[in-house]
Design a protein around this motif. Structure first.
Motif, PDB file in Angstrom:
ATOM      1  N   GLU A 269      11.421 -11.448  17.968  1.00  0.00           N
ATOM      2  CA  GLU A 269      12.592 -10.621  18.249  1.00  0.00           C
ATOM      3  C   GLU A 269      13.624 -11.452  19.006  1.00  0.00           C
TER       4      GLU A 269
ATOM      5  N   LYS B 108      19.531  -6.408  18.599  1.00  0.00           N
ATOM      6  CA  LYS B 108      18.292  -7.149  18.387  1.00  0.00           C
ATOM      7  C   LYS B 108      18.100  -7.349  16.888  1.00  0.00           C
TER       8      LYS B 108
ATOM      9  N   LEU C 256      15.110  -9.264  14.002  1.00  0.00           N
ATOM     10  CA  LEU C 256      13.702  -9.636  13.913  1.00  0.00           C
ATOM     11  C   LEU C 256      13.509 -10.697  12.850  1.00  0.00           C
TER      12      LEU C 256
ATOM     13  N   LEU D 210       9.287  -1.418  15.956  1.00  0.00           N
ATOM     14  CA  LEU D 210      10.402  -2.075  16.628  1.00  0.00           C
ATOM     15  C   LEU D 210      11.732  -1.531  16.096  1.00  0.00           C
TER      16      LEU D 210
ATOM     17  N   VAL E  47      15.358  -2.522  15.456  1.00  0.00           N
ATOM     18  CA  VAL E  47      16.191  -3.712  15.346  1.00  0.00           C
ATOM     19  C   VAL E  47      17.327  -3.468  14.362  1.00  0.00           C
TER      20      VAL E  47
END
Length: 469
Positions: free
Chosen positions: A22, A29, A31, A56, A58
């Protein structure tokens, strides 16, 4: 909590599976890869379940290649997160991700029994549904190598051929900060200069941070003539009037074996034996390789094309896609060559051939890839006695061999030369050593220190720890 310009390693720290990197700016963000942890099924399930339960969040994913330890958790992402990759990687994922979901579904009962034996109460279900797989495939966006792609005000990226498997990419991420631009280069799985199917990866220019794999960070590539060793195993089976069984991974390894056998056929070195490719996924992957010959090693592909031949087809080769055919060939007395998945014999049609034939002295089983501890492949190769397959005992009386040299990963010598080349052409600030067992990453680090790299420059990341850029 406010984001900072940082890198956080969510997997493949001191291990070679389940990589997730990340990269954060003050606003967003992204990945790099979202890989499945592989290994002992119960342990791997719990590690992967953490991301199923807490996916996550992202802005985008940049996928380096199709291997499941890099791509296998993508269907568990929330929403419509875009996934960027090369066209061949997308084409491979279209088959590999649905196949992965089917394997997960079959594994549920096995994992439940494993937890029950350990007196653990766990709810076990597939990590994602087939509907989630197809939804995620709609989010793939293909991009070519060597083209700068903008993601946000702060992030852009470019893909470079990593020469690992078809479509594989190293990723350069440019992150604009208030002071400068951080140029992060992630090798992903790195090829080398001795690959049969791929060219040699090029060294990146103008980068500040290097993230490099260390899978074979404590190994030197075996100096083996793989063509000669494979031919020796073919002739051994032919002379014994038995079967040569080659367990192989469906991506890159099967195609490498096919090219070598095809070359033997054209040079009249292959005896009068049928070659059976028995792997539904391997068959689909081979068709994809045939579509992208321009992205493979020009020397080996050119050898066939100059003579007007399809590199992945020849008269002795038969493609098997019917379980009845598998059963018939396996139980027959025909002396033949069988290439079948899985490479470590933990699943796939190869298990049928092994059950019916490893008790025969005329059979030869030739491994062309690494077999991890406690896998059926390792037990067959090392046993010299009995092995258990699907709950039944089988006597191992066949001949076995293991040909090193097919790996698509860079070894320690190539890794060190590659890092030196990167360092000579850039003003590197940090080198992150990932995707390797602890001893491999430590060995690379120690070798670099011997060469004069400062200790403060070299980082073996810890899982979930963030490193400021």
């Amino acid at each position: 909590m406010e984001n900072t310009n940082s890198i956080t390693f969510k997997g493949a720290c001191e291990e070679v599976t389940g990589i997730k990197i990340e990269i954060s700016s003050y606003k967003d963000k992204i990945l790099l890869d979202y890989g499945l942890v592989q290994g002992h099924r119960d342990v791997a399930y719990l590690k992967n379940k953490e991301f199923k339960d807490n996916p996550l969040d992202v802005k985008a994913v940049i996928l380096s290649h199709s291997h499941l330890d890099h791509s296998g958790l993508l269907p568990s992402l929330n929403g419509n997160t875009p996934i960027f990759c090369t066209t061949p990687t997308y084409e491979l994922c279209k088959h590999m991700l649905p196949d992965s979901q089917k394997v997960m579904t079959k594994d549920v009962e096995v994992i439940k029994r494993m937890f029950k034996r350990k007196h653990k109460k766990e709810i076990v279900e597939p990590l994602y549904s087939i509907e989630q797989v197809y939804n995620s495939l709609h989010n793939f966006k293909t991009v070519p190598y060597d083209m700068q792609i903008g993601l946000t005000e702060e992030f852009s990226f470019k893909l470079y051929d990593s020469c690992h498997i078809l479509g594989s990419a190293s990723v350069q991420v440019d992150l604009k900060t208030k002071k400068d631009i951080k140029k992060i280069f992630y090798t992903s799985d790195l090829g080398h200069d001795k690959s049969l199917l791929s060219d040699e990866p090029k060294t990146p220019l103008d980068i500040t941070h290097l993230i490099i794999e260390t899978t074979y960070g404590n190994k030197k590539r075996a100096k083996v003539d793989v063509n000669q060793r494979l031919l020796e195993n073919v002739m051994k089976a032919y002379k014994r009037k038995g079967k040569l069984i080659i367990p192989a991974f469906s991506v890159q390894r099967m195609q490498s074996i096919l090219l070598l056998l095809h070359k033997m056929y054209r040079e009249n070195a292959l005896p009068n034996m049928n070659v059976y490719l028995d792997s539904p996924l391997g068959l689909k992957v081979t068709h994809i390789y045939s579509k992208h010959l321009d992205k493979l090693n020009k020397d080996i592909i050119g050898y066939f094309e100059r003579q007007g031949f399809d590199p992945f087809n020849f008269p002795a080769l038969k493609f098997i896609d019917d379980p009845k055919q598998t059963e018939a060939i396996s139980k027959s007395d025909e002396s033949c060559i069988i290439i079948s998945a899985a490479g470590m014999c933990e699943g796939g049609n190869v298990r049928t051939y092994l059950k019916d034939n490893i008790h025969k002295k005329e059979t030869v089983v030739c491994f062309v890839g690494y077999n991890a501890d406690n896998t059926l492949g390792r037990r067959i190769y090392e046993s010299g006695g009995e092995v258990s397959i699907d709950g039944a005992k089988y006597r191992v009386r066949c001949a076995t061999d293991y040909i090193e040299g097919f790996s698509a990963h860079a070894d320690i010598d190539y890794l060190l030369c590659y890092i030196d080349s990167v360092n000579d052409n850039n003003e590197l600030q940090k080198i992150y050593l990932v995707h390797g067992e602890r001893e491999s990453s430590i060995n690379v680090r120690n070798e670099l220190i011997k060469k004069g790299y400062p200790d403060s420059m070299l980082i073996i990341p810890e899982t979930n720890k963030s490193y400021k850029l």
